[in-house]
Design a protein around this motif. Structure first.
Motif, short mmCIF file in Angstrom:
data_model
loop_
_atom_site.label_atom_id
_atom_site.label_comp_id
_atom_site.label_asym_id
_atom_site.label_seq_id
_atom_site.Cartn_x
_atom_site.Cartn_y
_atom_site.Cartn_z
N CYS A 14 -7.19 -3.08 11.32
CA CYS A 14 -8.57 -3.90 11.23
C CYS A 14 -9.48 -3.01 11.89
O CYS A 14 -10.57 -2.69 11.35
N TYR A 56 -20.39 -3.34 1.66
CA TYR A 56 -19.17 -3.82 1.33
C TYR A 56 -18.43 -3.09 0.12
O TYR A 56 -17.10 -2.79 0.30
N PHE A 70 -14.89 -1.11 0.86
CA PHE A 70 -13.60 -1.32 0.14
C PHE A 70 -13.26 -0.37 -0.79
O PHE A 70 -12.02 -0.12 -1.13
N ILE A 119 -7.55 -4.77 4.67
CA ILE A 119 -8.64 -5.69 3.95
C ILE A 119 -9.48 -6.47 5.09
O ILE A 119 -10.79 -6.84 4.88
N MET A 120 -8.69 -6.90 6.03
CA MET A 120 -9.33 -7.81 7.13
C MET A 120 -10.61 -6.70 7.64
O MET A 120 -11.74 -7.22 7.65
N CYS A 136 -12.10 -4.09 6.14
CA CYS A 136 -13.37 -4.10 5.31
C CYS A 136 -14.13 -5.34 5.27
O CYS A 136 -15.25 -5.35 4.79
N ILE A 137 -13.62 -6.65 5.75
CA ILE A 137 -14.50 -7.53 5.74
C ILE A 137 -15.26 -7.57 7.15
O ILE A 137 -16.40 -8.15 7.25
N ALA A 180 -19.30 -6.99 8.75
CA ALA A 180 -19.86 -8.07 9.21
C ALA A 180 -20.17 -7.93 10.50
O ALA A 180 -21.33 -8.54 11.16
#
Length: 737
Positions: free
Chosen positions: A169, A214, A218, A568-569, A571-572, A576
């Protein structure tokens, strides 16, 4: 993570190979971290009496021993776990593990961004991830038990999943280029290079926006998870690659789940919590005195005098950099300070005296490439490239040679030998681990399908985001990416050096030149750098995680899934948390705390790929060539003279960091190394065991203060006091009183 301004590579000493392995069956061990520093995993040799990075033994009562034994794979451990049920791979992936991983991933991403946007030195957070994961789940289980609920036992496999997910992450916060190539596309990097600089055009500006960050993140950040999955058996079982970072992490997790290991882990968490609280409170205190602008407060305290302050020599009371100095080996911190003295103490004042001769007078020293600023940036790049290329070719040669030896040994029949008891233990551990590692294999078709599907998506998305990047650019990058990923992962398995940023820079130059000037070449080069760097770095990290999972009997499927979910975490969370900085602070401003120096450096590299060296000031190219040669020669000397002498030779990559940024953080890091040195003199064992926890607390406490600071900035609440300094002779005294 080189210092590569940008990176996540480890500064690892060569004694890590000797210090990692399996614990003795009757004792537990605490392993100290492999240090992330910039982006080039250059091994740094420690002093013979330096304990950091070694395995610290404990007796059965949990008391630390004074000796530092060298542990190797001949010491069996799996027999101790034979009575412990092995959970199926799906049960290793628990909801509580991912909740804890998400919380830690957010916290560590914030810290990583802070470091990326300031000096680019990224200490390893693997040990805090394992420690805090252990602590949170143990606390979770204890609270549920006291409340009368039953809870599943906390296993080393679940601990491994947490650590893998957290690292995956917060790794996106580095490989996403939020402090380097991605910001190199921005307006402030364009202005930093110079609006009049040939080839630096407004067409090559793309300011950060979540609407394109984003999809880009991703698209490029998950590919590396799939690329080397089919080679996991070859890397881990057939070639028996060491992967020192993965091995050290596995030993740490194995030790946590013995009674004495858990006791020491709790003590380490207490140290981390205490210094986290201190660091957070100190940051809160400093905020009160930082009113008006960035010229106020402790961050600009002229602790060495106003003349030294004018040359960026001062202690800025930053617990982040003090913590980084505690974690990084002594030679790294001394090299950084030496580079600061050579550049800001000698070179820049001497070159500044040539103003009007070597370069036009009156230029902005912090922005214009035709003046002093050009020397600072290009000489830094020359050292970075010299160090990076040397290690690139060195690791390539090591990889090719070891592949040849592996092939040669497979052609020879083994001679008959009698097995010792240690070899029997080794065979038992290996057979047990090989069996589990091959039991839950990740289907090859899944890896291939994932890579192909994401590659096709990339060939559509990336040209849409960056029109100068043609679809066939992306296709070529993805054709060569598996080869680069294999070379990097194999070399990392042998030496613990990851050269991801060097592969990224290689594509940066190639694709910038391919796109050409006036055709968006700078954006094309920076985007290509991001594609390659993300794939190569993630693939190497996954193989490290496979090694950790192999040694903790964690299923490859759970490791792959944890890496994917963590990615995936990231990438979010990565974009942010970066957006928090971008909106709350003046990123890139010369007067800002977050100058993001790597952004200008990466944009300059792309500009060199497009235009060449035509815009350099007088004698800059000769100085760059000299420092490039210096980096190569010093690295060669460090490699070929005895360790007892080479440990005193500075690391060129570390020296390059302050050339552009300044000396203030070098003072902070040197204070950190002095703290550890004195602590080791007083109690070497205790320092070795708890230094990493202290450093992590200082870094995380100061780093997480960014959240309330951003909230206060959004609410337009300013600090009530401005503390600043001036000479007693200054006329401002006449206005006081």
């Amino acid at each position: 993570m080189e210092h590569d301004e940008d990176g996540r590579h480890s500064v690892v000493r060569r004694d890590v190979h000797e210090a990692t392995g399996y614990p003795v069956a009757t004792d537990s061990y605490v392993v100290h971290p492999v240090h992330h520093w910039g982006d080039n995993k250059n091994p740094v040799e420690a002093a013979d009496d330096e304990p950091r990075g070694q395995i610290v033994p404990m007796d059965k009562s949990g008391n630390l021993k004074d000796a530092y034994p060298k542990v190797d794979e001949s010491m069996g451990i799996e027999a101790d776990y034979m009575d412990v049920p092995l959970p199926p791979w799906r049960e290793q992936l628990t909801l509580r593990a991912f909740v804890v991983a998400l919380v830690l991933g957010i916290a560590f991403s914030i810290v990583t961004h802070r470091l990326n946007l300031t000096v680019g030195i990224i200490p390893s957070l693997n040990v805090p991830a394992g420690l805090l994961g252990f602590f949170f789940i143990k606390t979770w289980v204890k609270l549920l038990t006291k409340a009368g609920f039953t809870s599943k036992p906390f296993t080393r496999q679940e601990n491994t999943v947490i650590q893998t997910c957290v690292v995956s992450c917060y790794g996106i916060a580095f490989s996403g280029g939020f402090g380097s190539y991605l910001l190199g596309m921005s307006q402030f990097a364009y202005e930093g290079v110079g609006v009049d600089t040939k080839g630096n055009t407004v067409q090559d500006i793309k300011n950060p926006s979540l609407s394109w960050i984003y999809p880009f993140i991703f698209t490029v950040s998950l590919l590396g998870i799939f690329v080397l999955v089919p080679l996991r058996k070859i890397m881990i079982i057939d070639y028996r690659l060491t992967y020192p970072s993965g091995t050290a992490t596995a030993v740490l997790i194995n030790s946590f789940h013995t009674p004495s290991g858990a006791k020491i882990a709790k003590k380490q968490v207490k140290y981390l919590g205490k210094y986290f609280t201190f660091s957070f409170a100190w940051s809160f205190f400093k905020w009160f005195f930082s009113g008006l602008d960035n010229s106020c407060g402790f961050d600009t305290f002229p602790s060495l005098g106003l003349k030294a302050y004018a040359n960026r020599f001062y202690f800025d009371f930053s617990m982040t950099y003090v913590g980084a100095g505690i974690i990084c080996p002594h030679i790294v911190n001394v090299s950084v300070l030496f580079g600061a003295i050579v550049s800001w103490g000698l070179m820049w004042p001497l070159i500044q005296n040539r103003e009007g001769d070597w370069y036009p007078a009156g230029l902005n020293p912090g922005r214009d490439f035709r003046g002093l600023f050009g020397y600072k940036v290009f000489i830094s790049i020359a050292i970075i490239l010299g160090d990076g290329l040397y290690n690139f070719f060195k690791v390539t040669c090591v990889t090719v040679w070891n592949l040849y030896i592996q092939h040669k040994n497979r052609q020879q029949l083994p001679s008959t030998v009698t097995k010792s008891e240690d070899e029997d233990n080794l065979d038992f551990d290996r057979k047990r681990r090989d069996q589990i590692f091959m039991k839950d294999s990740v289907p090859y078709w899944l890896a291939l399908a994932g890579y192909v599907i994401l590659a096709i998506i990339s060939m559509v998305v990336i040209p849409h985001l960056f029109p100068s990047v043609k679809w066939y650019y992306v296709f070529v990058a993805y054709i060569i990416a598996p080869l680069f990923a294999f070379c990097n992962a194999y070399g990392c398995g042998l030496t613990d050096w990851s050269l991801a940023s060097n592969y990224g820079k290689l594509l940066l130059f190639i694709f910038a030149a391919w796109a050409g000037a006036g055709g968006g070449g700078i954006l094309a080069g920076l985007a290509a750098c991001g594609v390659m760097m993300s794939i190569v770095a993630t693939a190497s990290d996954l193989m490290q995680d496979f090694k950790t999972g192999y040694m903790t009997l964690s299923s490859p499927r759970s490791m792959f899934t944890a890496q994917l979910i963590g990615g995936i975490m990231g990438c979010i969370v990565g974009p942010a948390t970066f957006w928090l900085y971008w909106k709350a602070f003046d990123i890139g401003s010369p007067n800002s705390t977050y100058k993001a120096p790597s952004a200008v450096i990466y944009r300059t590299m792309a500009l060199l790929g497009v235009e060449g060296f035509g815009s350099l000031p007088n004698h800059c190219l000769q100085l760059c060539a000299g420092w490039f040669a210096f980096a190569v020669v010093v690295n060669a000397i460090r490699d070929y003279i005895p360790k007892k002498y080479s440990r005193f030779i500075p690391i060129p990559m570390a020296m390059a960091i302050p050339f552009y940024i300044g000396a203030y953080f070098a003072i902070d890091m040197f204070i950190g190394t002095c703290i550890v040195f004195l602590w080791e003199r007083k109690n070497k064992t205790k320092a070795s065991t708890f230094a990493a926890a202290v450093a992590s607390g200082l870094i995380c406490g100061d780093g997480l203060w960014i959240i309330p600071t951003a909230i206060l900035n959004f609410a337009k609440v300013n600090p009530p006091i401005c503390m600043f300094f001036f000479r007693a002779k200054d006329p401002i005294l006449a206005t006081l009183g």
